[in-house]
Design an enzyme around this catalytic site. Structure first.
Site, PDB file in Angstrom:
ATOM      1  N   ASN A  14       3.988   7.783  -4.801  1.00  0.00           N
ATOM      2  CA  ASN A  14       4.549   6.896  -3.792  1.00  0.00           C
ATOM      3  C   ASN A  14       5.248   5.731  -4.496  1.00  0.00           C
ATOM      4  O   ASN A  14       4.591   4.888  -5.099  1.00  0.00           O
ATOM      5  CB  ASN A  14       3.412   6.398  -2.888  1.00  0.00           C
ATOM      6  CG  ASN A  14       3.895   5.507  -1.765  1.00  0.00           C
ATOM      7  OD1 ASN A  14       5.026   5.033  -1.783  1.00  0.00           O
ATOM      8  ND2 ASN A  14       3.029   5.259  -0.798  1.00  0.00           N
ATOM      9  N   HIS A  45       9.845   9.296   3.513  1.00  0.00           N
ATOM     10  CA  HIS A  45       9.128   8.488   2.522  1.00  0.00           C
ATOM     11  C   HIS A  45       8.069   9.384   1.894  1.00  0.00           C
ATOM     12  O   HIS A  45       7.377  10.126   2.589  1.00  0.00           O
ATOM     13  CB  HIS A  45       8.483   7.295   3.219  1.00  0.00           C
ATOM     14  CG  HIS A  45       7.566   6.512   2.340  1.00  0.00           C
ATOM     15  ND1 HIS A  45       7.914   6.137   1.066  1.00  0.00           N
ATOM     16  CD2 HIS A  45       6.303   6.042   2.548  1.00  0.00           C
ATOM     17  CE1 HIS A  45       6.910   5.468   0.528  1.00  0.00           C
ATOM     18  NE2 HIS A  45       5.917   5.404   1.399  1.00  0.00           N
ATOM     19  N   CYS A  76       7.196  -0.152   2.195  1.00  0.00           N
ATOM     20  CA  CYS A  76       7.653   1.243   2.049  1.00  0.00           C
ATOM     21  C   CYS A  76       8.808   1.581   2.991  1.00  0.00           C
ATOM     22  O   CYS A  76       9.535   2.543   2.765  1.00  0.00           O
ATOM     23  CB  CYS A  76       6.492   2.206   2.268  1.00  0.00           C
ATOM     24  SG  CYS A  76       5.209   1.993   1.028  1.00  0.00           S
TER      25      CYS A  76
END
Ligand code: UT7
Length: 323
Positions: free
Chosen positions: A280, A250, A114
């Protein structure tokens, strides 16, 4: 004169299929209410059968090229952040290069889960500052739907597919925090935390595997580490949270996003939030949010933007840039 890596184009792509939370209620012991209240996610996009990470990345790259008014041959390099490359090798970046019919320069993948887009931006910036390249396409693209265990309600409702891309160009700056471009970077990793978030497959198992996460542990690290890395990067640029126009975090969980903004003393009016629509998307989440934030009219030229991310590794970091 100081060299700066300035954003001259941005674009994104989301697969057509939109999956609302309610779709999971038929097959799992979960609810739209639980997913919304615990994560902020309302829907996500899933790639069509046969649609790959390099497909998504190519569409995002084409959108960024159109935004910049450039041709693929104007680029010196492509850096693609992904943990879901089409194949073990070659890199998804070289597949994008071929799809763009770009026969010069070079392309490679960066894998920091990520935090991948932060690491890719850092790589691109270092290459620009060293004079190795003038224009770099930096892409984040993922098809996390391919590594979901659809029987695990604690993970499969959280992730989505997508891609975003930026084009960075070497430009002259005055060497001050008023310059456009990347002003500072902070990267970190700590491999002791591997078991908190990993995929249980790879060349050692002969399978591509499924994502496994101890969500509440990752959550704890995220809240602790994200504000700190953002503040470290700001300090390196000679700036403070008070100078920030936009946090582009993020997009994993609205509660992490709110907690980080609060720790930095910033109101949610200064945060670009897309988690409700994208879920996500791992390394794609920041470039997607930058592209959507620009399209919404939130991020404007000259704005001070801070991006920050954490993910598997653990790996985390932040980039401060003036748009
Ligand atoms: O992008 C990489 C970084 N990743 C992240 O940043 C993710 C970080 N973690 C999170 O976002 C959150 O921890 C989650 C959204 C994953 C989970 O939220 P939480 O508030 O930490 O919940 P929890 O894991 O502590 O679980 C609470 C309860 C559990 O039940 P019990 O043990 O209390 O009875 C879970 O089994 O919620 C249950 N649960 C669910 N219930 C309904 C877990 N998933 C679900 C679900 N639907 N989908």
């Amino acid at each position: 004169m100081t060299k700066r890596s300035v954003v001259i184009g941005v674009g994104h792509y989301l697969p057509e299929r939109v999956v609302p939370n309610s779709e999971f209620e038929a097959s799992l012991d979960t609810s739209d209410e639980w997913i919304r209240s615990r994560s902020g996610i309302e829907r996500r996009h899933f790639a069509a059968e046969g649609e790959t990470t390099s497909d998504l990345a190519t569409y995002a790259a084409q959108a960024a090229l159109a935004d910049a008014g450039l041709e693929p041959g104007d680029l010196d390099a492509i850096i693609l952040a992904t943990s879901t490359a089409d194949l073990t090798f070659p890199s998804a970046a070289t597949m994008v290069q071929a799809r763009l019919e770009m026969t010069t320069g070079f392309a490679f993948d960066v894998q920091a889960v990520c935090a991948g887009f932060i690491y890719a931006l850092s790589n691109a910036n270092a290459m620009i500052l060293s004079g190795q390249v003038k224009r770099v396409m930096v892409i984040g693209a993922e098809t996390f739907s391919r590594i979901m265990d659809w029987t695990d309600r604690s993970t499969c409702v959280l992730f989505g597919d997508g891609a975003g891309a930026l084009i960075l160009e070497a430009q002259d700056g005055a060497g001050t925090a008023e310059d456009r471009g990347i002003l500072a970077v902070d990267l970190n990793s700590d491999g002791r935390y591997k078991d908190l978030l990993y995929v249980d497959g790879g060349v050692s198992t002969g399978t591509s595997g499924y994502l496994r996460m101890q969500g509440n542990q990752v959550f704890r690290h995220a809240v602790e580490k994200l504000a700190k890395t953002a503040e470290t990067a700001l300090e390196r640029a000679g700036l403070t949270p008070g100078d920030v126009d936009w946090i582009v975090p993020h997009q994993a969980n609205i509660r992490i996003i709110r907690g980080t903004a609060k720790k930095m003393g910033l109101s949610m009016d200064k945060v670009v939030v897309t988690v409700q629509d994208h879920g996500n998307t791992s390394a794609a989440s920041i470039p997607l949010a930058l592209s959507v934030g620009k399209a919404r009219g939130q991020i404007k030229q000259g704005d001070l933007v801070v991006t920050e991310a954490i993910g598997g590794g653990l790996a985390w970091g932040a980039v401060v840039l003036r748009w």
